[in-house]
Design an enzyme around this catalytic site. Structure first.
Site, PDB file in Angstrom:
ATOM      1  N   GLU A   1       8.912   9.932  -8.744  1.00 11.01           N
ATOM      2  CA  GLU A   1       9.709  10.305  -7.563  1.00 11.01           C
ATOM      3  C   GLU A   1      10.670   9.200  -7.155  1.00 11.01           C
ATOM      4  O   GLU A   1      11.773   9.469  -6.708  1.00 11.01           O
ATOM      5  CB  GLU A   1       8.780  10.623  -6.380  1.00 11.01           C
TER       6      GLU A   1
ATOM      7  N   ARG B   1       0.841  -1.207   0.000  1.00 10.58           N
ATOM      8  CA  ARG B   1       0.000   0.000   0.000  1.00 10.58           C
ATOM      9  C   ARG B   1       0.872   1.251   0.000  1.00 10.58           C
ATOM     10  O   ARG B   1       1.881   1.317   0.705  1.00 10.58           O
ATOM     11  CB  ARG B   1      -0.936  -0.015   1.210  1.00 10.58           C
TER      12      ARG B   1
ATOM     13  N   HIS C   1       7.293   1.256 -10.906  1.00 13.97           N
ATOM     14  CA  HIS C   1       6.135   0.830 -10.113  1.00 13.97           C
ATOM     15  C   HIS C   1       4.880   1.269 -10.832  1.00 13.97           C
ATOM     16  O   HIS C   1       4.844   2.319 -11.476  1.00 13.97           O
ATOM     17  CB  HIS C   1       6.160   1.429  -8.707  1.00 13.97           C
TER      18      HIS C   1
HETATM   19  P1  AMP Z   1       5.895   8.144  -8.183  1.00 19.16           P
HETATM   20  O1  AMP Z   1       5.634   9.626  -8.046  1.00 19.16           O
HETATM   21  O2  AMP Z   1       5.154   7.521  -9.312  1.00 19.16           O
HETATM   22  O3  AMP Z   1       7.378   7.836  -8.209  1.00 19.16           O
HETATM   23  O4  AMP Z   1       5.275   7.492  -6.892  1.00 19.16           O
HETATM   24  C1  AMP Z   1       6.015   7.174  -5.758  1.00 19.16           C
HETATM   25  C2  AMP Z   1       5.005   6.738  -4.725  1.00 19.16           C
HETATM   26  O5  AMP Z   1       5.690   6.022  -3.719  1.00 19.16           O
HETATM   27  C3  AMP Z   1       4.278   7.899  -4.029  1.00 19.16           C
HETATM   28  O6  AMP Z   1       2.875   7.739  -4.217  1.00 19.16           O
HETATM   29  C4  AMP Z   1       4.679   7.736  -2.562  1.00 19.16           C
HETATM   30  O7  AMP Z   1       3.642   8.058  -1.669  1.00 19.16           O
HETATM   31  C5  AMP Z   1       5.070   6.271  -2.502  1.00 19.16           C
HETATM   32  N1  AMP Z   1       6.019   5.909  -1.465  1.00 19.16           N
HETATM   33  C6  AMP Z   1       7.207   6.490  -1.201  1.00 19.16           C
HETATM   34  N2  AMP Z   1       7.832   5.862  -0.184  1.00 19.16           N
HETATM   35  C7  AMP Z   1       7.019   4.847   0.192  1.00 19.16           C
HETATM   36  C8  AMP Z   1       7.106   3.840   1.193  1.00 19.16           C
HETATM   37  N3  AMP Z   1       8.157   3.741   2.009  1.00 19.16           N
HETATM   38  N4  AMP Z   1       6.077   2.966   1.297  1.00 19.16           N
HETATM   39  C9  AMP Z   1       5.014   3.043   0.487  1.00 19.16           C
HETATM   40  N5  AMP Z   1       4.880   3.969  -0.488  1.00 19.16           N
HETATM   41  C10 AMP Z   1       5.864   4.876  -0.627  1.00 19.16           C
END
Ligand code: AMP
Length: 115
Positions: free
Chosen positions: A96, A30, A101
């Site tokens: 990010e 999640r 993913h």
């Molecule tokens: P993106 O902007 O597509 O790279 O999405 C990265 C996602 O990873 C964001 O929605 C964050 O909230 C999520 N995220 C970052 N660190 C974690 C973590 N430790 N556990 C779960 N989700 C994370």
């Protein structure tokens, strides 16, 4: 370790996460900051930095990511109403975490796609 990411640490169980599925190719957990009632990330166990880095060799894991997303959507009870699967790629895509993913998002009607 080369190409280690925060998601690699989740895959290996080294940092806590709400893991909802794991197999030999992918792990799903999640999102820590959910934007929708269901917001799950599905990642390859081995790091592929971005969608722009995939090759023919990655086709099995890419297929697994999509099938697992569909199975999890059914398990979460959001399949009938529908949901969104999204991959952000690199800077302009808003990526990010540089560990490929997909976002499985649903549980409410989603807004039209971002500009
Ligand atoms: P993106 O902007 O597509 O790279 O999405 C990265 C996602 O990873 C964001 O929605 C964050 O909230 C999520 N995220 C970052 N660190 C974690 C973590 N430790 N556990 C779960 N989700 C994370």
């Amino acid at each position: 370790m080369a190409q280690d990411t925060i998601f690699s640490k989740i895959v290996r169980g080294e940092i806590p996460a709400d893991v909802v599925y794991q197999d030999d190719l992918v792990t799903a957990f999640r999102d820590i900051q959910p934007l929708t009632p269901t917001h799950i990330l599905v990642v390859p166990n081995e790091v592929i930095p971005t969608l722009a880095d995939v090759s023919e060799d990655h086709e099995p894991v890419l297929g697994r990511m999509l099938r697992v997303a569909a199975d999890l959507a059914a398990r979460e009870g959001i399949a009938d109403n529908g949901y969104r699967v999204m991959i952000n790629c690199r800077d302009h895509g808003g990526q990010e975490v540089y560990h490929l993913h997909l976002h499985l998002m649903g549980g409410r009607r989603l807004n039209p796609m971002a500009q």
